[in-house]
Every structure is written in structure tokens, then in C-alpha cells.
Scaffold this motif. Structure first.
Motif, PDB file in Angstrom:
ATOM      1  N   GLY A  75     -45.513 -14.417  69.952  1.00 19.91           N
ATOM      2  CA  GLY A  75     -43.575 -13.926  69.317  1.00 19.91           C
ATOM      3  C   GLY A  75     -43.410 -13.023  70.175  1.00 19.91           C
ATOM      4  N   ASN A  98     -53.797 -15.736  70.286  1.00 25.06           N
ATOM      5  CA  ASN A  98     -53.970 -15.505  68.732  1.00 25.06           C
ATOM      6  C   ASN A  98     -54.172 -16.466  68.058  1.00 25.06           C
ATOM      7  OD1 ASN A  98     -51.230 -16.075  68.769  1.00 25.06           O
ATOM      8  ND2 ASN A  98     -51.468 -13.793  68.295  1.00 25.06           N
ATOM      9  N   GLY A 150     -46.404 -27.540  69.961  1.00 25.60           N
ATOM     10  CA  GLY A 150     -46.619 -27.062  71.319  1.00 25.60           C
ATOM     11  C   GLY A 150     -48.277 -26.106  70.847  1.00 25.60           C
ATOM     12  N   ARG A 151     -48.453 -25.654  71.391  1.00 26.64           N
ATOM     13  CA  ARG A 151     -49.528 -24.695  71.722  1.00 26.64           C
ATOM     14  C   ARG A 151     -50.387 -24.768  69.716  1.00 26.64           C
ATOM     15  NH1 ARG A 151     -47.754 -20.135  75.973  1.00 26.64           N
ATOM     16  NH2 ARG A 151     -46.294 -19.785  73.665  1.00 26.64           N
ATOM     17  N   ILE A 152     -49.882 -24.401  69.360  1.00 27.46           N
ATOM     18  CA  ILE A 152     -51.180 -24.121  68.054  1.00 27.46           C
ATOM     19  C   ILE A 152     -49.942 -25.137  66.878  1.00 27.46           C
ATOM     20  CG2 ILE A 152     -50.497 -22.610  66.198  1.00 27.46           C
ATOM     21  CD1 ILE A 152     -49.791 -20.359  66.593  1.00 27.46           C
ATOM     22  N   ASP A 171     -40.490 -32.886  67.068  1.00 31.67           N
ATOM     23  CA  ASP A 171     -40.345 -31.773  68.629  1.00 31.67           C
ATOM     24  C   ASP A 171     -39.383 -32.493  69.420  1.00 31.67           C
ATOM     25  OD1 ASP A 171     -40.379 -30.310  70.345  1.00 31.67           O
ATOM     26  OD2 ASP A 171     -42.508 -29.407  70.023  1.00 31.67           O
ATOM     27  N   PRO A 172     -38.223 -31.921  69.463  1.00 32.89           N
ATOM     28  CA  PRO A 172     -37.734 -32.865  70.450  1.00 32.89           C
ATOM     29  C   PRO A 172     -37.646 -32.204  71.973  1.00 32.89           C
ATOM     30  CG  PRO A 172     -35.962 -31.232  69.225  1.00 32.89           C
ATOM     31  CD  PRO A 172     -37.352 -31.191  68.835  1.00 32.89           C
ATOM     32  N   TYR A 173     -38.446 -31.324  71.942  1.00 36.58           N
ATOM     33  CA  TYR A 173     -38.533 -31.212  73.502  1.00 36.58           C
ATOM     34  C   TYR A 173     -40.029 -31.466  73.600  1.00 36.58           C
ATOM     35  CZ  TYR A 173     -34.971 -28.382  71.777  1.00 36.58           C
ATOM     36  OH  TYR A 173     -33.550 -27.870  71.639  1.00 36.58           O
ATOM     37  N   MET A 203     -42.136 -23.615  65.714  1.00 35.77           N
ATOM     38  CA  MET A 203     -41.408 -23.019  66.767  1.00 35.77           C
ATOM     39  C   MET A 203     -41.879 -21.219  66.977  1.00 35.77           C
ATOM     40  SD  MET A 203     -40.145 -25.368  64.157  1.00 35.77           S
ATOM     41  CE  MET A 203     -38.785 -25.426  63.303  1.00 35.77           C
ATOM     42  N   GLU A 208     -31.418 -21.902  66.411  1.00 35.33           N
ATOM     43  CA  GLU A 208     -31.593 -23.688  65.725  1.00 35.33           C
ATOM     44  C   GLU A 208     -32.337 -24.180  64.945  1.00 35.33           C
ATOM     45  OE1 GLU A 208     -32.271 -27.712  68.415  1.00 35.33           O
ATOM     46  OE2 GLU A 208     -32.770 -25.547  68.898  1.00 35.33           O
ATOM     47  N   VAL A 230     -46.554 -20.058  59.215  1.00 39.33           N
ATOM     48  CA  VAL A 230     -46.873 -19.527  59.249  1.00 39.33           C
ATOM     49  C   VAL A 230     -46.445 -18.895  61.075  1.00 39.33           C
ATOM     50  CG1 VAL A 230     -49.485 -18.123  60.842  1.00 39.33           C
ATOM     51  CG2 VAL A 230     -49.451 -20.539  58.135  1.00 39.33           C
ATOM     52  N   ARG A 232     -42.260 -17.949  61.539  1.00 35.73           N
ATOM     53  CA  ARG A 232     -41.422 -16.772  62.432  1.00 35.73           C
ATOM     54  C   ARG A 232     -40.692 -17.044  60.781  1.00 35.73           C
ATOM     55  NH1 ARG A 232     -44.270 -14.559  64.269  1.00 35.73           N
ATOM     56  NH2 ARG A 232     -44.315 -13.708  66.423  1.00 35.73           N
ATOM     57  N   ASP A 256     -46.735 -16.928  54.962  1.00 32.78           N
ATOM     58  CA  ASP A 256     -47.171 -15.882  55.616  1.00 32.78           C
ATOM     59  C   ASP A 256     -45.772 -15.046  56.300  1.00 32.78           C
ATOM     60  OD1 ASP A 256     -49.723 -14.287  56.881  1.00 32.78           O
ATOM     61  OD2 ASP A 256     -48.711 -15.544  59.108  1.00 32.78           O
ATOM     62  N   HIS A 279     -48.602 -11.381  57.182  1.00 32.76           N
ATOM     63  CA  HIS A 279     -48.491 -12.049  58.307  1.00 32.76           C
ATOM     64  C   HIS A 279     -49.642 -11.756  58.702  1.00 32.76           C
ATOM     65  CE1 HIS A 279     -45.547 -11.849  62.282  1.00 32.76           C
ATOM     66  NE2 HIS A 279     -46.558 -12.306  62.358  1.00 32.76           N
ATOM     67  N   GLY A 281     -50.959 -13.907  60.546  1.00 34.31           N
ATOM     68  CA  GLY A 281     -51.594 -15.586  61.530  1.00 34.31           C
ATOM     69  C   GLY A 281     -52.398 -15.116  62.226  1.00 34.31           C
ATOM     70  N   ALA A 282     -52.092 -13.227  63.444  1.00 33.12           N
ATOM     71  CA  ALA A 282     -53.106 -13.457  64.280  1.00 33.12           C
ATOM     72  C   ALA A 282     -53.986 -11.923  64.215  1.00 33.12           C
ATOM     73  CB  ALA A 282     -51.970 -12.900  65.486  1.00 33.12           C
TER      74      ALA A 282
HETATM   75  N1  LIG Z   1     -47.624 -16.134  61.490  1.00 32.75           N
HETATM   76  C1  LIG Z   1     -48.433 -15.676  63.160  1.00 32.75           C
HETATM   77  O1  LIG Z   1     -49.588 -14.535  62.704  1.00 32.75           O
HETATM   78  C2  LIG Z   1     -48.303 -15.742  64.347  1.00 32.75           C
HETATM   79  C3  LIG Z   1     -47.077 -16.427  64.667  1.00 32.75           C
HETATM   80  N2  LIG Z   1     -47.025 -17.815  65.677  1.00 32.75           N
HETATM   81  C4  LIG Z   1     -46.136 -17.794  65.881  1.00 32.75           C
HETATM   82  O2  LIG Z   1     -45.786 -19.768  65.884  1.00 32.75           O
HETATM   83  C5  LIG Z   1     -44.913 -19.738  66.331  1.00 32.75           C
HETATM   84  C6  LIG Z   1     -45.236 -20.911  67.708  1.00 32.75           C
HETATM   85  O3  LIG Z   1     -46.773 -20.444  68.487  1.00 32.75           O
HETATM   86  P1  LIG Z   1     -46.738 -21.552  70.005  1.00 32.75           P
HETATM   87  O4  LIG Z   1     -47.672 -22.594  69.386  1.00 32.75           O
HETATM   88  O5  LIG Z   1     -48.138 -20.379  70.472  1.00 32.75           O
HETATM   89  O6  LIG Z   1     -45.225 -21.520  70.942  1.00 32.75           O
HETATM   90  P2  LIG Z   1     -45.586 -23.150  71.662  1.00 32.75           P
HETATM   91  O7  LIG Z   1     -44.067 -22.216  72.636  1.00 32.75           O
HETATM   92  O8  LIG Z   1     -46.445 -22.978  72.375  1.00 32.75           O
HETATM   93  O9  LIG Z   1     -44.499 -24.186  70.549  1.00 32.75           O
HETATM   94  C7  LIG Z   1     -43.617 -24.098  70.099  1.00 32.75           C
HETATM   95  C8  LIG Z   1     -42.828 -25.372  69.805  1.00 32.75           C
HETATM   96  O10 LIG Z   1     -41.980 -25.709  69.312  1.00 32.75           O
HETATM   97  C9  LIG Z   1     -41.408 -26.904  69.581  1.00 32.75           C
HETATM   98  N3  LIG Z   1     -39.968 -26.687  68.666  1.00 32.75           N
HETATM   99  C10 LIG Z   1     -39.000 -25.458  70.097  1.00 32.75           C
HETATM  100  N4  LIG Z   1     -37.833 -25.931  69.500  1.00 32.75           N
HETATM  101  C11 LIG Z   1     -38.017 -26.258  68.038  1.00 32.75           C
HETATM  102  C12 LIG Z   1     -36.427 -27.231  67.349  1.00 32.75           C
HETATM  103  N5  LIG Z   1     -35.932 -27.353  66.521  1.00 32.75           N
HETATM  104  N6  LIG Z   1     -36.911 -28.551  66.536  1.00 32.75           N
HETATM  105  C13 LIG Z   1     -38.546 -28.455  66.504  1.00 32.75           C
HETATM  106  N7  LIG Z   1     -39.517 -28.052  67.829  1.00 32.75           N
HETATM  107  C14 LIG Z   1     -38.897 -27.802  68.739  1.00 32.75           C
HETATM  108  C15 LIG Z   1     -41.171 -26.820  71.247  1.00 32.75           C
HETATM  109  O11 LIG Z   1     -40.510 -27.590  71.589  1.00 32.75           O
HETATM  110  C16 LIG Z   1     -42.568 -26.117  71.231  1.00 32.75           C
HETATM  111  O12 LIG Z   1     -43.205 -27.466  72.115  1.00 32.75           O
HETATM  112  C17 LIG Z   1     -43.806 -19.444  66.918  1.00 32.75           C
HETATM  113  O13 LIG Z   1     -43.613 -18.701  66.152  1.00 32.75           O
HETATM  114  C18 LIG Z   1     -45.260 -17.782  67.033  1.00 32.75           C
HETATM  115  O14 LIG Z   1     -44.111 -16.409  67.372  1.00 32.75           O
HETATM  116  C19 LIG Z   1     -48.241 -17.274  67.173  1.00 32.75           C
HETATM  117  C20 LIG Z   1     -49.063 -16.555  66.922  1.00 32.75           C
HETATM  118  C21 LIG Z   1     -49.410 -15.998  65.334  1.00 32.75           C
END
Ligand SMILES: NC(=O)C1=CN([C@@H]2O[C@H](COP(=O)(O)OP(=O)(O)OC[C@H]3O[C@@H](n4cnc5c(N)ncnc54)[C@H](O)[C@@H]3O)[C@@H](O)[C@H]2O)C=CC1
Ligand SMILES: O=C(O)CCC(=O)C(=O)O
Length: 530
Positions: A75, A98, A150-152, A171-173, A203, A208, A230, A232, A256, A279, A281-282
Motif C-alpha cells: 500500500g 507480503n 487483485g493479487r491478495i 471488482d469493476p476493473y 482494494m 471511491e 485486511v 485498509r 486488521d 495491522h 497482515g505483513a
Molecule cells: N493488512 C496488511 O498488512 C496488508 C494490506 N495490504 C492491502 O491490501 C490491499 C490489496 O492489495 P493487493 O491485492 O496487492 O492489490 P491489487 O492492486 O493487486 O488489487 C486491488 C484490486 O482492487 C480492485 N479495486 C479497485 N477499486 C475497486 C473498487 N472500487 N471496487 C472493487 N474493487 C476495486 C482493483 O481492480 C484490483 O483488482 C491494498 O489496500 C494493500 O494496501 C497489502 C498487504 C498487507
């Protein structure tokens, strides 16, 4: 020469320091302590952070030498990326470091909320034996709604499938095909809420997504559904969640991440059905090692002036080794164009001809732009802000490639048009095992002269004795000539002389020499590094 300073603002894995190596002065600071951060960032070349350090516009402005902000994680909501871009500072993260840990913590929260792990643990430790009160539910054949695929989100889907859960996602994207690959049925948000026994969000926090799951969504959700965050803090509204759990509309939650970290007086802390983590997660050894090593490698690259595949504010990626020698050449050619320009450039074209034309040469465009601005902009110019500087000045920039190259293996040619209608072209190549940079053309005159740090360029009417006059004028001004190339025009009676000289020549002297040979155009080019 002093070593570049790398400022570590949060606790990172020891592997990070090992991966940075010995080329830097490593300093530690407490990123969450604002005044300490603002003080220590002033002379840092790079800063490494996790999520507790706010690298905002104020911190970036305080940093006088900063070249790279490295976020050891995913993030970037604690980094002001647009402010960094304007200041020419590269921002890198560790996008996959992570994600497994975050997905596993998500599963822990899903299981924890299904089985009252937190409350059961606290109750037993308090001496109670409450088996009936903490009767939970199975995950098997329940529906998991994943918001953000997305990835997670994808890793959570994979893991939840192994528990026999049915998966729906919003996930609209992302494409239907990608969701199908994950085994997720795509629905809209109301559709997801209506059928899900568990809802998990993955996300980024954006305008949004902030408060995207709140009172209305809890009312629309399947009664007793459990919510997991988990991602934001604030994507699921904490106050509304506490009310919905207390009212029995929502069956439980696993949280988290918090809208303020650490959270202040959250009503969620009082609820048995809500499991909370600070917090985490990582926070695994593996994630921290991967994140630290990844950003250390990126910092090394960035401070060596290279592009970094994980940079989020610069088009980059892997650079082919045959393209690499062209990077400093393109920057120096950009500086030559700037020296030859009588007024501001309005259009700039980068042509890459020869064997490297079939590779990704976009870095040569960035490098040429960096050169074009570096002697005119007082702020730091980098790969990061060079395209922005062009955009702000309304300069049209083109990159053209052609595998055909007549005289050399590769030639980079820059052409520019100025606001006064002047047309400039400069070409160069890199030759031999020592990678000697050569100037091969200036304004249509073919040459082959080493692109040394100090060059003088004169265009004049070709006539007998002119070279002698030029030499005399230079001698009279005590300018030592290290090399010279004369190129007669193919179309008129003009010639162009390019002279390599020992040191930079003042504008006044260049003008005096130009006057002595009645030059129609002239320029003193200085490509010194400082
Ligand atoms: N708790 C923790 O310690 C951790 C938290 N995170 C958080 O996890 C979240 C996701 O990370 P990743 O999967 O790596 O990100 P990513 O970028 O791979 O996936 C995010 C997904 O959210 C979708 N998205 C965006 N806006 C949206 C909306 N309005 N409605 C529905 N879907 C939407 C995107 O299209 C994308 O597919 C991030 O916020 C990141 O900061 C990541 C690692 C550790
Ligand atoms: O470094 C951390 O612990 C925060 C991890 C995180 O939230 C992220 O990478 O987005």
C-alpha cells in the motif's frame, strides 16, 4: 566522496541491510516521530518505510537530496506519489512481497470469526468454560464474497476454495475471464452482499473505496454475515460496523487495519464477535524479508541512476543489456539539443535506429528528455519527472524506431523544433568495447567525433583559409583543441566544425570566435556533470 545516505524509518528485516551492501551510509530514524523524520530526511538520498511513516508533500519538500522513496510493502497510501513525481523522486514498492502473508491472515480472520477465536481465547484465559456461547459455523459450502480481485483477493480465493467455499466477487476493473480463472463468479456489490456469508475486502484505499461498506451495505447484507478487512482501515466503516454487530445484523468481523492507527476508542474493541489485530497482515518473517530485500535492490538500482522495475511513478521495467549503453548517450544528446536551441523546445522526437530498435527503448526517450531539461530546470530532473516537465511545458514528445541503420549498429537521433521555428537535429552512437560515445550528425552535417564534455560548434560559409582563421581565433583566446571534425554541407556552401576542447568556454569567448569566422550559427556545449 561521501557515500549516499539511506534512511531507514521503520523496523525492517536485517536482510534489508545485507541486501543494501556497503555502498551506503545507513541511518536509522523513527518515521512515526514527525519532527525526527523532518529533521533526518533533509540529507537522505533514499528513505525506506513501512506503513507508519507519512512521506507526504511536507516531508518530500524537506528532503533536499532525496532520489527514492521505498515502501517495503504494497500500500502506498502513506506516500504522496504525485508530490514525489513533481520533485523527481522515484517511488518504489514491493508489490508481491507480503501478499501471501496478507492472504493467510485473511483466512485466519475468516476462520477466527467463524469460530469466535478471540472471544473463546479471552474467556478461557479469564477462567470461564463457555462452550455453548461460542458455537460457530463451518466454512464448507458457505459463500465468500471477495471485493477486490487483485493479487491478495486472488490468493484468498484459492485458499477459500480449498475449504469448499462458493466464491463470488466484485471488482469493476477485472475481466470476467480473469475472475473465471480464479473460480469466482462476478456479481455487483448488492448481489455480493445478498448472498455472502463472509465478505472480505482487498482494494486500495481511494475516495471511491473509503466507507464503501457502511450502514446501507450492512442492511443489504445477508443477515448474520461476517465482514473481514485486511486491506485498509476505513474501507469498512468502523462505527457503522460496530453498530451493525451490536444490533445483531452482522454476525461478526475480523479487522486488521484501522482508519487511525493505532485506533482510538473504537467500539469494535468491546464486541465479542469482533476479532482484531494491530495491522499484522505483513508481519511475518517471510514477508518482511522479501519486502526488505526487494526494496533494497530497487534502492541500489535507483541510486545508480537506473530504472527500477518496481517503480510506480516511472515507466520502466527491465532494460535490455544492448539498450543500456544508449541511456547516458541519449541524455548527453538531449543536453546538446538544449545547448543548440535558441528558444524553448515545442516538439521533441527521439529516433532509435539499428539493432536495438526491436527492443523496449522507451528508456532512451526518458533519458533524452532528462538531458533536454537538466541544464534549464533548477529542480532535480530525473526519469520520474522528465515526462511531467515536458507535459507541463506542452512539448509534444515522440519515440520512433527503425531497425535500418546505414553506418552504425545503432544510432539515436534527436530532433527538436523550437517556438521560434528553429529545427535542430543531433545524432550519436556508442562504439567499441570501451563504449565510446560519438556525435555522428548535427543539423544534417555528418560527423564522427567523440562526444567529450566540452564541444564548440560553428557553422560558416566554407572558403579557403577558414580553418586557419578558426584555429587562430581559438588560439588567441587560449583555447586548447583536443579534436576537430569539419563537415561540408551536401546542399550548400556551408560547413560545420565541431571542436573538442579541454574545458568549458564562456559564451562571450564563443561569440568572439564565431565573429572572427563570421559564423552563421554557433554554440558552446558543456556536458560536465556538475
Ligand atoms: N493488512 C496488511 O498488512 C496488508 C494490506 N495490504 C492491502 O491490501 C490491499 C490489496 O492489495 P493487493 O491485492 O496487492 O492489490 P491489487 O492492486 O493487486 O488489487 C486491488 C484490486 O482492487 C480492485 N479495486 C479497485 N477499486 C475497486 C473498487 N472500487 N471496487 C472493487 N474493487 C476495486 C482493483 O481492480 C484490483 O483488482 C491494498 O489496500 C494493500 O494496501 C497489502 C498487504 C498487507
Ligand atoms: O509493512 C507493513 O506491515 C504494512 C503492510 C501493508 O499494509 C502493505 O504492504 O500494504
Amino acid at each position: 566522496m561521501p557515500k549516499p545516505i539511506v534512511l531507514i524509518a521503520e523496523i525492517l528485516s536485517p536482510a534489508t541491510i545485507d541486501a543494501l551492501g556497503g555502498d551506503f551510509e545507513i541511518r536509522q530514524t523513527e518515521g512515526a516521530d514527525r519532527s525526527q523524520l523532518l529533521n533526518d530526511i533533509v540529507d537522505a538520498d533514499a528513505i525506506l518505510v513501512r506503513s507508519a511513516t507519512q512521506v507526504d508533500a511536507e516531508a518530500i519538500a524537506a528532503a533536499k537530496k532525496l532520489q527514492v522513496i521505498a515502501r517495503a510493502g504494497v500500500g502506498l497510501d502513506n506516500v504522496d506519489v504525485p508530490a514525489a513525481t513533481s520533485a523527481g523522486v522515484m517511488v518504489v514498492n514491493a508489490p508481491t512481497s507480503n501478499i501471501t502473508s496478507a492472504a493467510e491472515l485473511t483466512m485466519a480472520h475468516i476462520l477466527g470469526s467463524a469460530r469466535y477465536f478471540g472471544a473463546g481465547n479471552t474467556s478461557l484465559k479469564a477462567g470461564e468454560w463457555n462452550r455453548k456461547k461460542y458455537t460457530g459455523v463451518e466454512l464448507y459450502e458457505k459463500t465468500l464474497g471477495i471485493v477486490g480481485l487483485g493479487r491478495i483477493g486472488g490468493l484468498v480465493a484459492e485458499r477459500a476454495k480449498a475449504f469448499g467455499m462458493r466464491l463470488v466477487g466484485y471488482d469493476p476493473y477485472i475481466t470476467q475471464a480473469r475472475a473465471a480463472q480464479m473460480g469466482v463468479e462476478v456479481v455487483d456489490l448488492p448481489g455480493l452482499l445478498a448472498v455472502s456469508d463472509f465478505v472480505t475486502v482487498h482494494m486500495p484505499k481511494t475516495p471511491e473505496t473509503t466507507g464503501m461498506i457502511s450502514t446501507e451495505e450492512f442492511k443489504a447484507a445477508k443477515p448474520g454475515a461476517r465482514f473481514i478487512n485486511v486491506a485498509r482501515g476505513g474501507i469498512i466503516d468502523e462505527e457503522a460496523l460496530a453498530e451493525a454487530v451490536a444490533a445483531g445484523e452482522v454476525g461478526g468481523a475480523g479487522i486488521d487495519v484501522w482508519s487511525t492507527e493505532p485506533p482510538e476508542h473504537s467500539a469494535l474493541m468491546e464486541l465479542d464477535a469482533v476479532n482484531v489485530t494491530p495491522h499484522l497482515g505483513a508481519s511475518t518473517a517471510e514477508a518482511q524479508e522479501k519486502a526488505g530485500v526487494a526494496v533494497a535492490k530497487s534502492v541500489r538500482k535507483a541510486l545508480a541512476g537506473e530504472l527500477v522495475p518496481d517503480a510506480v511513478n516511472v515507466a520502466g521495467g527491465a532494460i535490455h543489456e544492448d539498450v543500456r549503453p544508449g541511456i547516458p548517450l541519449a541524455e548527453r544528446l538531449g543536453r546538446v539539443v538544449n545547448s543548440l536551441a535558441d528558444s524553448s523546445v515545442t516538439h521533441f522526437k527521439v529516433e532509435v535506429n539499428g539493432e536495438i530498435a526491436d527492443k523496449d527503448v522507451s528508456v532512451l526517450k526518458l533519458s533524452a528528455l532528462k538531458g533536454l531539461f537538466r541544464d534549464v530546470v533548477s529542480d532535480q530532473v530525473s526519469y520520474v519527472n522528465a515526462p511531467l516537465l515536458a507535459e507541463e511545458r506542452g512539448i509534444g514528445v515522440e519515440l520512433v524506431t527503425d531497425p535500418y541503420c546505414e553506418s552504425f549498429r545503432n544510432v539515436t537521433r534527436l530532433t527538436a523544433t523550437t517556438s521560434e521555428g528553429q529545427r535542430i537535429s543531433v545524432s550519436g552512437t556508442v562504439t567499441g568495447p570501451k563504449l565510446v560515445q560519438k556525435l555522428t550528425e548535427v543539423n544534417g552535417f555528418d560527423l564522427e567525433i567523440e562526444l567529450t564534455d566540452n564541444l564548440l560548434i560553428f557553422r560558416y560559409e566554407d572558403r579557403p583559409g577558414i580553418i586557419g582563421q578558426l584555429g587562430q581565433a581559438l588560439g588567441a583566446n587560449e583555447i586548447n583543441i583536443a579534436g576537430m571534425q569539419v563537415s561540408p554541407s551536401a546542399t550548400d556552401n556551408d560547413a560545420l566544425s565541431v571542436l573538442a576542447v579541454d574545458s568549458a568556454v564562456s559564451e562571450e569567448v564563443v561569440k568572439a570566435v564565431a565573429g572572427a569566422v563570421n559564423a552563421s550559427a554557433f554554440s558552446g556545449v558543456s556536458l560536465n556533470e556538475d
